[in-house]
Design a protein around this motif. Structure first.
Motif, short mmCIF file in Angstrom:
data_model
loop_
_atom_site.label_atom_id
_atom_site.label_comp_id
_atom_site.label_asym_id
_atom_site.label_seq_id
_atom_site.Cartn_x
_atom_site.Cartn_y
_atom_site.Cartn_z
N ASP A 316 56.55 6.08 -17.68
CA ASP A 316 55.84 4.89 -18.15
C ASP A 316 55.27 5.17 -19.53
OD1 ASP A 316 54.58 2.49 -18.42
OD2 ASP A 316 53.05 2.84 -16.89
N PHE A 317 56.13 5.00 -20.55
CA PHE A 317 55.73 5.22 -21.93
C PHE A 317 55.71 3.88 -22.66
CE2 PHE A 317 58.08 9.54 -21.58
CZ PHE A 317 57.01 10.07 -20.89
N HIS A 318 54.78 3.72 -23.57
CA HIS A 318 54.73 2.52 -24.39
C HIS A 318 55.98 2.47 -25.28
CE1 HIS A 318 53.38 -0.34 -27.48
NE2 HIS A 318 52.55 -0.81 -26.54
N SER A 319 56.52 1.28 -25.47
CA SER A 319 57.77 1.15 -26.22
C SER A 319 57.65 1.67 -27.65
CB SER A 319 58.22 -0.31 -26.23
OG SER A 319 57.24 -1.12 -26.85
N GLU A 320 56.46 1.66 -28.20
CA GLU A 320 56.27 2.12 -29.59
C GLU A 320 55.66 3.51 -29.66
OE1 GLU A 320 57.53 0.40 -32.00
OE2 GLU A 320 58.12 -1.20 -30.60
N TRP A 321 55.67 4.23 -28.53
CA TRP A 321 55.09 5.58 -28.50
C TRP A 321 55.87 6.52 -29.42
CZ3 TRP A 321 56.78 9.99 -25.07
CH2 TRP A 321 55.90 11.09 -25.16
N ILE A 322 55.12 7.30 -30.18
CA ILE A 322 55.72 8.33 -31.03
C ILE A 322 55.30 9.68 -30.49
CG2 ILE A 322 55.89 9.31 -33.34
CD1 ILE A 322 55.29 6.56 -34.47
N PRO A 323 56.21 10.43 -29.84
CA PRO A 323 55.85 11.71 -29.24
C PRO A 323 55.41 12.72 -30.30
CG PRO A 323 57.98 10.93 -28.42
CD PRO A 323 57.64 10.08 -29.60
N PRO A 324 54.57 13.68 -29.90
CA PRO A 324 54.12 14.70 -30.86
C PRO A 324 55.15 15.80 -31.07
CG PRO A 324 53.10 15.08 -28.72
CD PRO A 324 53.89 13.80 -28.60
N PHE A 325 56.29 15.74 -30.35
CA PHE A 325 57.28 16.82 -30.40
C PHE A 325 58.60 16.31 -30.96
CE2 PHE A 325 56.91 15.17 -25.99
CZ PHE A 325 58.07 14.42 -25.95
N GLN A 326 59.46 17.26 -31.33
CA GLN A 326 60.85 17.01 -31.68
C GLN A 326 61.71 17.88 -30.78
OE1 GLN A 326 62.71 15.03 -33.77
NE2 GLN A 326 60.84 13.82 -34.11
N LEU A 327 62.39 17.22 -29.82
CA LEU A 327 63.13 17.95 -28.81
C LEU A 327 64.52 18.36 -29.28
CD1 LEU A 327 62.25 15.80 -25.66
CD2 LEU A 327 61.27 18.01 -26.29
N ASP A 328 64.99 19.51 -28.75
CA ASP A 328 66.38 19.91 -28.89
C ASP A 328 67.20 19.45 -27.69
OD1 ASP A 328 65.85 21.18 -31.29
OD2 ASP A 328 65.46 23.12 -30.34
N SER A 329 66.60 19.47 -26.50
CA SER A 329 67.31 19.04 -25.29
C SER A 329 66.36 18.23 -24.42
CB SER A 329 67.86 20.24 -24.52
OG SER A 329 66.83 21.03 -23.99
N LEU A 330 66.93 17.20 -23.77
CA LEU A 330 66.14 16.32 -22.92
C LEU A 330 66.96 15.92 -21.71
CD1 LEU A 330 63.65 14.55 -22.33
CD2 LEU A 330 64.68 12.77 -23.76
N GLY A 331 66.48 16.22 -20.50
CA GLY A 331 67.13 15.83 -19.26
C GLY A 331 66.21 14.96 -18.44
N LEU A 332 66.63 13.70 -18.24
CA LEU A 332 65.83 12.74 -17.47
C LEU A 332 66.68 12.05 -16.42
CD1 LEU A 332 63.83 11.07 -20.41
CD2 LEU A 332 63.05 12.88 -18.88
N ASN A 333 67.70 12.74 -15.91
CA ASN A 333 68.53 12.17 -14.86
C ASN A 333 67.69 11.80 -13.65
OD1 ASN A 333 70.79 12.62 -16.44
ND2 ASN A 333 71.26 14.58 -15.48
N SER A 334 67.93 10.60 -13.12
CA SER A 334 67.23 10.09 -11.93
C SER A 334 65.77 9.75 -12.19
CB SER A 334 67.32 11.08 -10.76
OG SER A 334 68.66 11.36 -10.42
N CYS A 335 65.31 9.84 -13.41
CA CYS A 335 63.95 9.40 -13.74
C CYS A 335 64.02 7.92 -14.14
CB CYS A 335 63.37 10.22 -14.89
SG CYS A 335 63.15 11.96 -14.51
N LYS A 336 63.31 7.07 -13.43
CA LYS A 336 63.40 5.63 -13.68
C LYS A 336 62.61 5.25 -14.93
CE LYS A 336 65.90 5.55 -10.10
NZ LYS A 336 67.36 5.59 -10.29
N MET A 337 63.31 4.62 -15.88
CA MET A 337 62.67 4.26 -17.15
C MET A 337 63.18 2.93 -17.69
SD MET A 337 64.68 6.86 -19.73
CE MET A 337 64.67 8.22 -18.59
#
Length: 841
Positions: A316-337
């Motif tokens: 549950d992230f705001h549509s205009e959220w700007i994360p504090p990080f810069q990711l190299d890899s991201l896995g969100l399989n089965s996470c409802k978004m």
């Protein structure tokens, strides 16, 4: 100091005899991977009493036992590296190391070391008081090594026992290693809980106990550990650890947290966002639940890798959220978004790896996703409800990624830029055109291409020359028509080729003979015709799966068929093949061998991927559909156990060759729906692995061999509609079959069909008539009278005692009197007998 470049002038030790031994003041000798072989001049090395650094790793010498026995002469040795030197016969290696008192660093990685002997584990004579780094990984060590390592409790800084065969519980000895900062125990067979002694390791920086069978609550370690300011990396993946997500907020130095593949439950605490040094978080494949908010990542500005896949989480992230990080890899399989693509992803400009499968997304793919993908090595958007067409936007992949868009609702033509991927799965969509994708490119990097279950129609484009690296191709379940193009024969690396469930016509192209790496070939349910296997060149093929079912192939079975020694699944059913079954089928050696050590049929291949254009190994498992026990079934996870021959629904004639009974590994045999004659071989009982046998709808005669019904695992049997006769033999499995297994054989009798007469035919005999006549006495009236008699007899006696008090009292008085009388009579008889015996004495 003498380096390897100054002394490695010859590739054998004999050419350098006398030279090394003359360097009496030598302190540094590095011969890593120098190519020396033969016998080491260990007596010469024994003269190097000042030697402090010795590296002979990746060497191939033949006298390892003698050399190791001379090592104690190098009393000044501080650094020893014998990695990947075969020391499998050096059983006293611990004793030798115990006699090198100045050792600080020992590396015996991949030496095939045997476990320490009991005497070695108890010896501490001359043990080094300075040993800090000890690498014994990739050997054959058992848990007995723990006792020996106790000799170095106070000094060890690094201990690597990974990739051995350690088993049982983790000992408490680690709690005494007060200087330990690196402990690697991954990929063993350890079990039980993480010992409390681990909490005493206050200087611990790296702990990896993944790939074991450890259980218990991981939170206990974090609650009691004193390594708050030192622990930088913790990996406990692929165990059976349970409990809630651990509270890690006090571990200020923690950078890598790897908890995947366990049974953690509950929610992810919000204070994880306060562990500001975190760079990698992997909690995938657990039972975590709840909502993940922006606050979970509020201070994680150094985060590079995040994997929350395969849990029960909602983002549950705001549509205009700007994360504090810069990711190299991201896995969100089965996470409802969903239902829209999360816009915050477009801020992640450094992504190399993105997986958001089964995320509830119902949207079109925005252009910024393809902009991000240009630098990716993996993109997985599968199992969503993504719609619309993929526009050919001229995206240029920098690193040939693996792209998975399967199980969506994408439509339209397949864009040409996707041909620059190294792995592409577009299956189970609504794509309709293939031409621009295949033919608009001049050079393909594809190793894996799955276009199955789409809406692609028309003729298959004849431009496969540029896909010479392709290992897997699946075009099944489309509506392709016309001939299979000859350039398919240009797929020189192809191992799995699936063209089934289309409308291909004509003969198989002769160019297929060039596909000599082909292992699985499936063209079932097409309109193909002509003689089978004309394109096979004897001895060149490694085919393990051949499925030509439901076509119009004709002619006889060629002898080339018998050269497929690796064949495991052979399905030629539902064609118009004629002639005899070749006797040479006994040459199919894989089918003649019982069992299979592997559950799956896997294929490995090398692929270019990544920012450094390096190569690495990938693999996939074959999946096929076959008729198993009369039912159409799919097999993948247990396909390795399936060994099957299916020649059903053809025009085969002649007898069933006895050579088939030599295929001892055969699990399923289907010869139904042909014109086969003769008898069932008495040696059919040799096929003890057989689980399914269908010989129905033929002209087989004679009796059923008793050995057939002694095959213990034969769960499915169909012999119906033949000319079998005489009595069905009694066997251990006959009770498992109903009459339908034997129907249509008028001369057959016995259980489960009608009874046989004394001659063993199906004519009933006289005794049967008499028995039937006797049975007529037991009618419905008989059972009514029987029930009425029981009712009247029971209630006539018991009912009167229950409802008539005077009768009940009289009955009980009678019983009491009877018991008293019996007691007195027995007492008198005992007394009389005693008097008689006394008188005789």
């Amino acid at each position: 100091m003498v380096s390897s470049s100054k002394i490695a002038v010859k590739a054998d030790w004999r050419s350098n005899q006398g030279f090394i031994g003359s360097l009496f003041n030598l302190r540094y000798l590095d011969l890593f991977s120098s190519g020396f072989d033969g016998e080491i001049p260990y007596r010469e090395l024994g003269n190097l009493t000042h030697l402090q650094y010795l590296d002979l790793s990746s060497s191939d010498f033949t006298n390892a036992i003698e050399f190791f026995s001379w090592l104690p002469h190098l009393s000044s040795l501080k650094y020893l590296d014998l990695s990947f030197v075969n020391l499998s016969n050096v059983f006293d290696w611990p004793d030798t190391l115990n006699h090198l008192p100045n050792l600080r660093n020992i590396t015996l990685r991949g030496c095939q070391l045997p476990p320490p002997t009991v005497s070695s584990t108890l010896s501490d004579k001359n043990t080094s008081q300075f040993l800090a780094f000890f690498d014994l990984s990739y050997n054959n060590l058992t848990s007995s090594v723990f006792k020996w390592s106790c000799n170095y409790n106070a000094t060890l800084v690094l201990l690597d026992l990974s990739n051995n065969i350690l088993s049982g519980l983790l000992p408490d000895v680690f709690g005494n290693m007060s200087s330990l900062s690196h402990l690697y125990l991954f990929d063993n067979q350890l079990e039980g809980r993480v010992p409390d002694s681990f909490a005493k390791l206050c200087t611990l920086r790296y702990l990896d106990i993944s790939f074991n069978n450890l259980s218990g609550n991981i939170s206990n370690f974090f609650e009691s550990s004193c390594a708050h300011n030192s622990l930088e990396s913790l990996s406990v993946s692929l165990n059976n650890l349970e409990g809630p997500f651990p509270d890690i907020v006090e571990f200020h130095a923690l950078r890598d947290l790897v908890l995947d593949g366990n049974k953690l439950s509950g929610t992810i605490p919000k204070n994880i966002g306060n562990v500001s040094m975190l760079e990698s978080i992997d909690v995938s494949h657990n039972n975590l639940e709840g909502v993940v908010l922006e606050i979970h990542f509020s201070k994680l500005s150094k985060l590079k890798n995040l994997d929350l896949s395969s849990n029960f989480l909602v983002l549950d992230f705001h549509s205009e959220w700007i994360p504090p990080f810069q990711l190299d890899s991201l896995g969100l399989n089965s996470c409802k978004m969903g239902p829209l693509f999360p816009k915050w992803l477009r801020t992640q400009k450094n992504l190399l790896w993105l997986a958001i499968s089964d995320a509830g997304i119902s949207d079109i793919i925005p252009s910024w996703v393809w902009d991000l993908s240009q630098n990716m090595t993996r993109l997985d958007l599968s199992c969503n409800v993504i719609k619309g067409a993929v526009t050919d936007s001229g995206v240029e992949f920098a690193y040939q990624p693996a792209v998975n868009l399967s199980w969506n609702q994408l439509k339209g033509p397949i864009p040409s830029f996707l041909s620059k991927a190294q792995s592409l799965d577009l299956s189970n969509n609504k794509f309709s055109k293939l031409d621009s994708f295949l033919c608009a490119t001049t050079l393909g990097y594809l190793n894996y291409l799955d276009l199955s279950s789409n809406h692609i129609s028309g003729e298959l484009p004849d431009c496969w020359e540029q896909f010479g690296d392709l290992v897997f191709l699946d075009l099944s379940n489309n509506t392709f028509a016309g001939n299979i193009p000859s350039t398919v024969g240009s797929l020189s690396s192809i191992e799995t080729l699936k063209l089934d469930n289309n409308m291909f016509v004509g003969e198989l192209p002769s160019s297929l003979k060039n596909c000599t790496n082909l292992r699985a070939f499936d063209v079932e349910n097409n309109e193909l015709s002509g003689p089978i296997l004309e394109w096979l060149r004897v001895g060149d093929f490694k085919l393990g799966i051949l499925i030509l079912r439901s076509n119009h192939f004709n002619g006889s079975m060629p002898r080339q068929l018998c050269q497929l020694t690796n064949i495991q699944v052979l399905d030629l059913s539902m064609n118009t093949i004629s002639g005899n079954i070749p006797k040479c089928l006994s040459n199919l050696t894989t089918l003649a061998q019982k069992g299979n050590p592997k559950l799956t049929i896997s294929h490995g291949y090398t692929s270019r991927e990544g920012t450094d254009d390096s190569t690495h190994g990938l693999w996939y498992d074959d999946e096929i559909s076959i008729i198993w026990k009369g039912i159409f079934s799919k097999y993948k996870s247990t396909l390795g156990l399936v060994k099957s021959i299916d020649f059903s629904s053809n025009k085969l004639t002649g007898e069933i060759p006895i050579e088939i009974t030599h295929l001892l590994g055969l699990v399923s045999l289907n010869l139904a729906g042909n014109h086969l004659t003769g008898q069932i071989s008495t040696e059919i009982g040799n096929l003890q692995s057989l689980q399914s046998l269908d010989l129905s709808r033929n002209q087989i005669s004679g009796s059923i061999p008793p050995s057939l019904l002694m095959i213990y695992g034969l769960g499915y049997l169909n012999l119906s509609y033949n000319n079998l006769s005489w009595k069905i033999p009694i066997g251990t499995q006959v009770q498992n079959y109903d009459a339908s297994s034997f129907d249509g054989n008028p001369q057959l009798c016995g259980i489960p069909l009608k009874l046989c007469n004394s001659e063993g035919t199906d004519q009933p005999n006289g005794s049967s008539d008499q028995e039937d006549g006797n049975d007529e006495l037991i009618t419905e009236g008989f059972y009514i009278c029987l029930g009425l008699g029981i009712f009247v007899g029971f209630w006539g006696v018991c009912g009167s005692l229950i409802f008539k008090r005077s009768w009940r009292y009289a009955y009980y008085n009678f019983l009491n009197a009877l018991i008293d009388w019996l007691y007195v009579r027995v007492a008198l008889m005992r007394r009389q007998l005693k008097d008689v015996l006394n008188g005789q004495s």
